[in-house]
Design an enzyme around this catalytic site. Sequence first.
Site, short mmCIF file in Angstrom:
data_model
loop_
_atom_site.label_atom_id
_atom_site.label_comp_id
_atom_site.label_asym_id
_atom_site.label_seq_id
_atom_site.Cartn_x
_atom_site.Cartn_y
_atom_site.Cartn_z
N ASP A 25 48.90 10.80 -22.73
CA ASP A 25 48.19 10.42 -21.50
C ASP A 25 49.04 9.41 -20.74
OD1 ASP A 25 47.70 8.24 -23.19
OD2 ASP A 25 45.68 7.93 -22.46
N TYR A 29 56.45 8.88 -62.06
CA TYR A 29 55.65 10.10 -62.13
C TYR A 29 56.12 10.98 -63.30
CZ TYR A 29 59.53 12.35 -59.58
OH TYR A 29 60.76 12.82 -59.20
N HIS A 40 67.68 8.94 -56.57
CA HIS A 40 66.37 8.73 -57.22
C HIS A 40 66.50 9.31 -58.62
CE1 HIS A 40 62.32 9.81 -58.35
NE2 HIS A 40 62.43 11.05 -57.95
P1 FAD Z 1 68.32 21.00 -49.69
O1 FAD Z 1 67.71 21.67 -50.84
O2 FAD Z 1 69.26 19.89 -50.00
O3 FAD Z 1 69.01 22.09 -48.83
C1 FAD Z 1 69.92 21.79 -47.80
C2 FAD Z 1 70.98 22.85 -47.83
O4 FAD Z 1 71.82 22.69 -46.71
C3 FAD Z 1 71.83 22.74 -49.06
O5 FAD Z 1 71.74 23.91 -49.80
C4 FAD Z 1 73.22 22.51 -48.49
O6 FAD Z 1 74.22 23.15 -49.24
C5 FAD Z 1 73.11 23.05 -47.09
N1 FAD Z 1 74.06 22.45 -46.15
C6 FAD Z 1 74.18 21.13 -45.85
N2 FAD Z 1 75.15 20.96 -44.96
C7 FAD Z 1 75.66 22.17 -44.67
C8 FAD Z 1 76.68 22.64 -43.82
N3 FAD Z 1 77.41 21.81 -43.07
N4 FAD Z 1 76.93 23.96 -43.78
C9 FAD Z 1 76.21 24.82 -44.54
N5 FAD Z 1 75.25 24.43 -45.37
C10 FAD Z 1 74.96 23.13 -45.43
N6 FAD Z 1 60.07 16.80 -53.73
C11 FAD Z 1 58.81 17.14 -54.03
O7 FAD Z 1 58.08 17.59 -53.17
N7 FAD Z 1 58.32 17.00 -55.28
C12 FAD Z 1 59.08 16.51 -56.29
O8 FAD Z 1 58.63 16.38 -57.42
C13 FAD Z 1 60.40 16.11 -55.99
N8 FAD Z 1 61.16 15.57 -56.94
C14 FAD Z 1 62.45 15.21 -56.66
C15 FAD Z 1 63.23 14.70 -57.68
C16 FAD Z 1 64.53 14.35 -57.42
C17 FAD Z 1 65.36 13.78 -58.51
C18 FAD Z 1 65.07 14.52 -56.12
C19 FAD Z 1 66.46 14.14 -55.81
C20 FAD Z 1 64.29 15.03 -55.11
C21 FAD Z 1 62.97 15.38 -55.36
N9 FAD Z 1 62.14 15.89 -54.37
C22 FAD Z 1 60.87 16.28 -54.67
C23 FAD Z 1 62.61 16.05 -52.99
C24 FAD Z 1 63.03 17.46 -52.71
O9 FAD Z 1 63.87 17.90 -53.72
C25 FAD Z 1 63.72 17.59 -51.39
O10 FAD Z 1 63.06 16.85 -50.43
C26 FAD Z 1 63.81 19.03 -50.92
O11 FAD Z 1 64.34 19.83 -51.94
C27 FAD Z 1 64.66 19.16 -49.69
O12 FAD Z 1 64.83 20.51 -49.36
P2 FAD Z 1 65.83 20.94 -48.21
O13 FAD Z 1 65.79 22.39 -48.12
O14 FAD Z 1 65.56 20.13 -47.01
O15 FAD Z 1 67.24 20.39 -48.70
#
Ligand code: FAD
Length: 825
Positions: free
Chosen positions: A548, A256, A222
């Site tokens: 249910d 946005y 994105h």
């Molecule tokens: P992440 O932040 O990706 O964390 C997952 C973690 O798991 C990572 O740190 C990774 O290193 C770790 N991990 C994965 N696999 C392993 C493994 N095997 N072993 C150990 N560690 C592992 N959301 C909003 O609400 N508002 C916004 O304005 C918005 N803007 C966005 C703009 C962009 C360009 C993008 C890409 C996303 C945006 N989002 C926004 C979405 C939002 O960023 C994500 O949905 C959110 O940050 C997800 O958080 P998370 O903790 O699930 O994932």
Amino acid sequence: SSRVVIIGAGIVGANVADELTSRGWTDITVVDQGPLELAGGSTSHAPGLVFQSNASKALTLFARYTVEKLQSLGKDGESCFNQVGGLEVATTPERLQELKRKHGFATSWGVDTRLISAEECSNVYPLLNKELVLGGLHIPSDGLALAARAVQLLIERTSKAGVRYIGSTPVTGINQADGRVTGVTTPNGIIPADIVISCAGFWGVEVGAMAGVPIPLLPMAHQYVKTTAVPAQAGRNALPNGANLPILRYQDQDIYYREHGDRFGIGYYGHRPIPVDAASLGPTPRHVTEDNMPSRLKFTPKDFEPAWKLSQELLPALQKSTVAEGFNGILSFTPDGGPLVGQSSTLDGFFVAEAVWVTHSAGVARALAEILTTGKSQVDLTGCDLSRFDPVQLTPAYVKETSQQDFVQVYDILHPFQPRDSPRDLRVGPFHERQRELGAFFLETGGWERAEWYETNKGLLSHLPAKWRPVERDAWSARYYSPIAAAEAWKTRTAAALYDLTPQRRIEVTGPGAAKLLLRLTTGDVSRPPGTVTYALLLDGSGGIRSDLVIARLGKDSFQVSANGAMDFAHLSREARIQTTKSPARSVQVRDTTGSTCCLGLWGPRARNVVMAVSTDDFTGASLPYMHAMKATIAGIPVTAMSVSYVGEPGWEIHTTAEYGRRLWDVLWRAGQSHGLIAAGRAAFYALRLESGIRLWGVDMTTEHDPYEAGLDFALRESGSFYFGREALRGRSAKTAARRLQCLTVDDGRSMVLGKEPVFASGKSVGYITSAAFGYTVGKPIAFAYLAASVAEGDSVEIEYFGRRIRATVMRDSAYKPHSDRPLV
Ligand code: FAD
């Protein structure tokens, strides 16, 4: 407390650790493959816009809590939330209407929003092009999450509470024994655990695979850019990342905006879907920087070109700037747009919280922590539960196709009945060909094709008595609708109709422990002899309705259960597994027979004439009274007939295995012609069940409601043994319920509503609509709504629909008295 390992220290993992420690859990380890100060996942670059309003109640409540939490999370006098407000603008009449609908949802879910004129939009956001904007929705409590900072503060706070954080360490395996997790493997050894929570964001599929659990999400790119300094913004924000203006959504063009000091950040969803294979991204570097993190892919400027042009039109001040930098960030999409929350149905102790936006992160984390510590989330998780999908929906092909559609439609105006375009014809029953021949109009749910009405019934409209004639509808409520439904309802009430009930979940529960399992889990008395049918509720630990069921006892150790979805199957299967392991003498098997069987509903005052023409079995009430089942033969086909009705007319559900389905349809069809039998679809079904007072689980009641509030206390068995949730109901009654599901009829007899609209009494918001339909028998639109107990029968209320107030009157339970005086299923 249990030993917990959380995989992922993004905004979700850090919040889960925090919600667990605040509930007293202490033995928690968080492992991230990236460095803890900036782990490199989606959170590391998220611009943090928090728009709370959403058609989903759960997502709105999650967002509300995230706002509250981030406001209270701070350091050095600065919180992690900049409450600049949110503005959604409409540049088309359709969007203007949509904003009115959103205003309604927000009101129903308790978020304060204002519909504002184009002029007011300019006051709130002076940079807007007045020529383009027709109006807007202003949400003063929206704003910007400082997501990366919040993660650091949460790590600090939870570390103090004893949580161990291990950075730059990938989890490479999930250890398990006897169907339970036992720990996780890392390059530095095994970390033992009773509970593993995957908060791995878009790496969820890979972590799920380590556990043997399919995770239906698709990582997608994105685009997000920052402009050069915008001269009109000079001096407006002291800090380089500062913002004063509301966050802005231009959903007509999938864009946005937020401020970054004197620059603008622009996010775009209008480009082609760009799916990403997370496994191909390689390891996270030891030092993550803004420009070197796995979740940031190279910018593809061509994809952004339309957005830049459109942005300069909406915000002419941008014409004096250029795109300075951009990237293709990665985030997760799912087949239905909802997050994935909860325990795996096959591996005990393996939980996930994935496909979660920053916006919903704290709310989702709270829900998961509540499940772990109390067994139940205060917010209903129906649209978020990991086990809501059937096997076909977990295949990579399905996930890829549907999640890409979810990306494309993320800002679209979606009608609540709008089906997906593809894949279609994925699941069809044996009646499908006949339904097609009758001109069925199909909608899709869970991959199943469901006939809404039949075009060949159109001719009936000219015979409809005046009192049955449907009213004209407004354009929105007329979508995915045909007046033919009125004719089908009329024939059901006056002759007989065949309904295809095949997609309705059927579960077989068998074995020496079958009765015990159902007695323990449900509120119904299934100890009655074979041949009885029981309507029962599945409750959670605090008395909320988790589903249910209609339970037919077919033999001493054999039950057929009509249930609501994959979640029921997952729940019954898990409990059966536990019971069988604990007491092998009381073993029980649970099998989903939906695809291998089929079911027809044959209902109407002449239903018996139809069936008597093709069966020598006794279908009279003497032999098969209401809420009973029997084995029978119809034109040589072995069937199970159950005298239950969802439409308020006598008749049966007729079940058989799939190979007989087509013949069953044909013989009933032929036999019915001289009795006025028609095929009828879901549109008529939905209306007839609503006017008969029958509640639909997931819509009219969820875990947020107890049986007294839902008006289903008749389904509670009074005496006998324990059932899950019974203790919690002690002391409660219909009289003590603070709110109740009530039936409303619309006073003008013609204004339709569709569901989720707010309801007002004496000008104050008192509840919201759950389901609604035109009540063909009563000649008025009808609706169910949860209303404060102070609202009484006969009271006048108002329903807000597209910003307009519609007067309605509170009835008792149902608008139409069904053939049996007991509320039925
Ligand atoms: P992440 O932040 O990706 O964390 C997952 C973690 O798991 C990572 O740190 C990774 O290193 C770790 N991990 C994965 N696999 C392993 C493994 N095997 N072993 C150990 N560690 C592992 N959301 C909003 O609400 N508002 C916004 O304005 C918005 N803007 C966005 C703009 C962009 C360009 C993008 C890409 C996303 C945006 N989002 C926004 C979405 C939002 O960023 C994500 O949905 C959110 O940050 C997800 O958080 P998370 O903790 O699930 O994932």
